[in-house]
Scaffold this motif. Structure first.
Motif, PDB file in Angstrom:
ATOM      1  N   LEU A 161       0.730  -1.350   0.092  1.00  0.00           N
ATOM      2  CA  LEU A 161       0.127   0.170   0.007  1.00  0.00           C
ATOM      3  C   LEU A 161       0.993   1.398   0.098  1.00  0.00           C
ATOM      4  O   LEU A 161       0.432   2.150  -0.785  1.00  0.00           O
ATOM      5  CB  LEU A 161      -0.626   0.076   1.051  1.00  0.00           C
ATOM      6  N   ASN A 171      -7.459  -9.347   3.020  1.00  0.00           N
ATOM      7  CA  ASN A 171      -7.549  -8.110   3.620  1.00  0.00           C
ATOM      8  C   ASN A 171      -6.739  -7.055   2.841  1.00  0.00           C
ATOM      9  O   ASN A 171      -7.373  -5.693   2.526  1.00  0.00           O
ATOM     10  CB  ASN A 171      -7.206  -7.943   5.135  1.00  0.00           C
ATOM     11  N   GLU A 208      -8.344  -3.573   0.938  1.00  0.00           N
ATOM     12  CA  GLU A 208      -7.749  -2.157   1.328  1.00  0.00           C
ATOM     13  C   GLU A 208      -7.413  -1.585  -0.225  1.00  0.00           C
ATOM     14  O   GLU A 208      -7.620  -0.495  -0.507  1.00  0.00           O
ATOM     15  CB  GLU A 208      -6.361  -2.269   1.807  1.00  0.00           C
ATOM     16  N   LYS A 250     -10.569  -0.017  -1.630  1.00  0.00           N
ATOM     17  CA  LYS A 250     -10.648   1.479  -0.971  1.00  0.00           C
ATOM     18  C   LYS A 250      -9.840   2.502  -1.540  1.00  0.00           C
ATOM     19  O   LYS A 250     -10.469   3.491  -1.851  1.00  0.00           O
ATOM     20  CB  LYS A 250     -10.484   1.357   0.397  1.00  0.00           C
ATOM     21  N   SER A 251      -8.491   2.316  -1.561  1.00  0.00           N
ATOM     22  CA  SER A 251      -7.524   3.201  -2.024  1.00  0.00           C
ATOM     23  C   SER A 251      -7.335   3.021  -3.638  1.00  0.00           C
ATOM     24  O   SER A 251      -6.946   4.378  -4.139  1.00  0.00           O
ATOM     25  CB  SER A 251      -6.451   3.073  -1.312  1.00  0.00           C
TER      26      SER A 251
END
Length: 130
Positions: free
Chosen positions: A46, A70, A74, A77-78
């Motif tokens: 990330l 997971n 993420e 979302k990003s």
């Protein structure tokens, strides 16, 4: 001195906590002409993605701290337009269904077979024009 990317050269990020798997896959992809970077977990990935665009992410599912599912959540979302291939040595129907429902492009088992991966890469880059 930084060398400018060729127009059609794709950048791939390999995410795997297993060093030998990460290095091996990175080398195979680099031999095929891809620009390849690698990190050992989802948090590092990330952080990397905040600084560098990639055309594809190849990530292990079974990792400590932040597993691949997971990490995929993420990413959604990003970085919602990310192309992701999930890789696992411990494939199960539940994780396959969850990964595909979360938008993974493909889900393959370890050890990665280069011919299978090349076929998937062609398909990804053809379908997404990435």
């Amino acid at each position: 001195m930084e060398i400018a990317l060729q127009r059609d050269q794709k950048r791939i990020l390999v995410v795997d906590d297993e060093e030998n798997a990460r290095i091996g896959l990175s080398r195979l992809l680099a031999k095929e002409g891809f620009l390849v970077d690698s990190v050992s977990n989802g948090y590092e990935a990330l952080n990397y993605l905040r600084q560098q665009d990639v055309n594809l992410i190849v990530t292990d599912i079974n990792m400590p701290e932040m597993n691949g599912i997971n990490f995929l959540k993420e990413l959604n979302k990003s970085f919602p337009k990310s192309n992701v291939i999930m890789v696992t040595a411990y494939g199960g129907v539940e994780s396959y269904i969850e990964a595909m429902n979360l938008g993974a492009f493909e889900y393959i088992n370890k050890p990665v077979k280069m011919e299978e991966l090349k076929s998937i890469l062609k398909k990804i880059f053809k379908e997404t024009n990435h």
